[in-house]
Every structure is written in C-alpha cells, then in structure tokens.
Design an enzyme around this catalytic site. Structure first.
Site, PDB file in Angstrom:
ATOM      1  N   ASP A   1      -5.732   9.855   6.818  1.00 21.88           N
ATOM      2  CA  ASP A   1      -4.837   8.719   7.027  1.00 21.88           C
ATOM      3  C   ASP A   1      -5.412   7.880   8.154  1.00 21.88           C
ATOM      4  O   ASP A   1      -5.687   8.399   9.247  1.00 21.88           O
ATOM      5  CB  ASP A   1      -3.430   9.192   7.405  1.00 21.88           C
ATOM      6  CG  ASP A   1      -2.713   9.866   6.242  1.00 21.88           C
ATOM      7  OD1 ASP A   1      -3.305   9.936   5.144  1.00 21.88           O
ATOM      8  OD2 ASP A   1      -1.573  10.318   6.427  1.00 21.88           O
TER       9      ASP A   1
ATOM     10  N   ASP B   1       6.857   8.084  -3.550  1.00 18.66           N
ATOM     11  CA  ASP B   1       7.276   8.792  -2.340  1.00 18.66           C
ATOM     12  C   ASP B   1       8.790   8.901  -2.383  1.00 18.66           C
ATOM     13  O   ASP B   1       9.479   7.881  -2.510  1.00 18.66           O
ATOM     14  CB  ASP B   1       6.843   8.020  -1.093  1.00 18.66           C
ATOM     15  CG  ASP B   1       5.355   7.698  -1.110  1.00 18.66           C
ATOM     16  OD1 ASP B   1       4.590   8.549  -1.602  1.00 18.66           O
ATOM     17  OD2 ASP B   1       4.967   6.611  -0.651  1.00 18.66           O
TER      18      ASP B   1
END
Length: 248
Positions: free
Chosen positions: A8, A129
């Site tokens: 990330d 998500d």
C-alpha cells in the site's frame, strides 16, 4: 490459488492501515521497490498495489513508484486506488500494470465499468470493500446501503469476471479473513474472487485453498500485514497455496 503480497503506497512509502484509516498508517518500507524485490526473491510472481493517496484524493499520486515496482521487480502487478476514468485505466495499463481494480466507480458509474470491460477485457477487476455485508466507497470513508453480493451480480452482468473482496473490519487486524463471507460471495456470484483483509496465519490460507480445491471460484488471496510483521514468510505462504516460483 494465486497469492498476492500487498504494497500500500502512501506518500511514496510502503505502509499498512488499520481498517482503512489513513490516520492509522504504519510505515513498513521507505523504499517500496526493495520490498517488492524481497517478495520476488521469496518466489512471488504477482503483486497487489494500492495507491492510498489516489484512493482518497481520486487522482494519481504514486505513478513513478508504480512504474519502478513493475520495471525493477518483474512481477505481475495489479493496482487499485482512485481509478475512476477510462483514461486513468489506460495510463496504468500502458505503464505495464496487468490488472486495474475499480472500486468507487462500480457503485457511482457502473456504465463506466461496462465500457472498461469492453475495452480492456479481463484487465478490469472490481474491488468490493464491505463492512457488515454493505459496500463502502471513497477509500472506505463512506458506507452505502448496497449489499456486496448485489453489487457483484450487477458487475457480472456487465462482463466482469474477477473480483477482490475485502472485509474492512478484518483488514490490518490480523484476525483472519472472513472466509465464510468470501466463499459465499464466490459461490453465489460465480466470479473469480480474490480474498483480501485479515490473513494472519498459514491456516487461513490452507482453509481458502481447501475451498478452492472443492471448486469454489477463489482465484487467490492478498496478504499484507502478516508478511510485514513476520507472522509467516512469503515462501511459506506460497508453499501452502501450491504456488511455487523460481524453484522456491
């Protein structure tokens, strides 16, 4: 089953968040390229990259780093975070990205996803998500009333074949993935699902691999924090899922 170690990106560094909160970011690598090289050395052939700055800002921020990751590691890279136009998808694919992951646009402008699939085919992956079964968008900052399965089925209708499913409540918590929800989504949608969020033990990967062997359409799993904290090595994880690279 395919394994995706995760990087990330925040301000050009490799970080991990707790449950998607930018204020809870821990830096695990000042040089993401070195992190990717280590993954490659342990046998990885794929990499999952999220441009966190892009996800929250809705515009590209870390392209130079992404290009370096691709060129220096030789890994097959999928990228998500702030990808909301066809032009942006094309930019990333031209950089050498294998697949682009679309999240917010799947909810906001599903017709764009349809155009993307027509243009780029299986290079288009949907990222769903969810928290408590409901989809979250805008870098997880906004929860909707849309069920994850409903969105998956809508995306299937427009030609999507691949899906990354993240249970936000598990992400970065090392509590184990929500295997039941992930398997259910794969079974009911028929899409190729990549499990994301919470993998903390090799046993988590074994359970997912067992479901895949039973015929559940689990394409793979994303592993992040567990690798950075040393819960297990990437080489060990690759052996569990039966994916070996370069003789590892």
């Amino acid at each position: 089953m395919r394994l995706f170690p995760a990087i990330d990106l925040k301000e050009g560094k490799a970080v991990r968040l707790l449950q998607g909160r930018m204020e809870d970011a821990t830096v695990y690598g000042e040089q993401p390229v070195e992190v990717a090289r280590k993954f490659k050395e342990q046998g990885a052939d794929s990499l999952h990259v999220v441009d966190l700055d892009g996800a929250f800002a809705g515009k590209p921020v870390n392209d130079a780093v992404i290009l370096k990751l691709i060129q220096s590691s030789g890994l097959r890279v999928q990228v998500g975070g702030g990808i909301r136009t066809l032009e942006r998808m094309e930019e990333l694919l031209r950089l050498g990205v294998e697949r682009v992951i679309l999240g917010t646009v799947a909810v906001r402008t599903p017709e764009l996803v349809e155009k993307a699939v027509q243009r780029f085919g299986e290079a288009v992956v949907i990222g769903i998500d969810a928290k408590d079964g409901l989809v979250a968008v805008q870098g997880w900052a906004e929860k909707t009333e849309i069920r994850a399965l409903d969105l998956a089925l809508r995306m299937k209708k427009v030609g999507v074949k691949h899906l990354v499913f993240t249970d936000i409540s598990r992400d970065g918590m090392l509590q184990g993935p929500n295997i039941q929800s992930t398997v259910e989504l794969a079974r009911l949608s028929g899409l190729q699902v990549v499990a994301s969020g919470g993998v903390s033990r090799l046993e988590d990967l074994r359970l997912l691999q067992e479901e895949a062997k039973r015929g559940v359409s689990l394409e793979g799993a994303i592993v992040g924090k567990a690798l950075y904290t040393g819960a297990f090595s990437l080489a060990e994880a690759l052996r569990v899922v039966g994916q070996r690279s370069e003789g590892k």
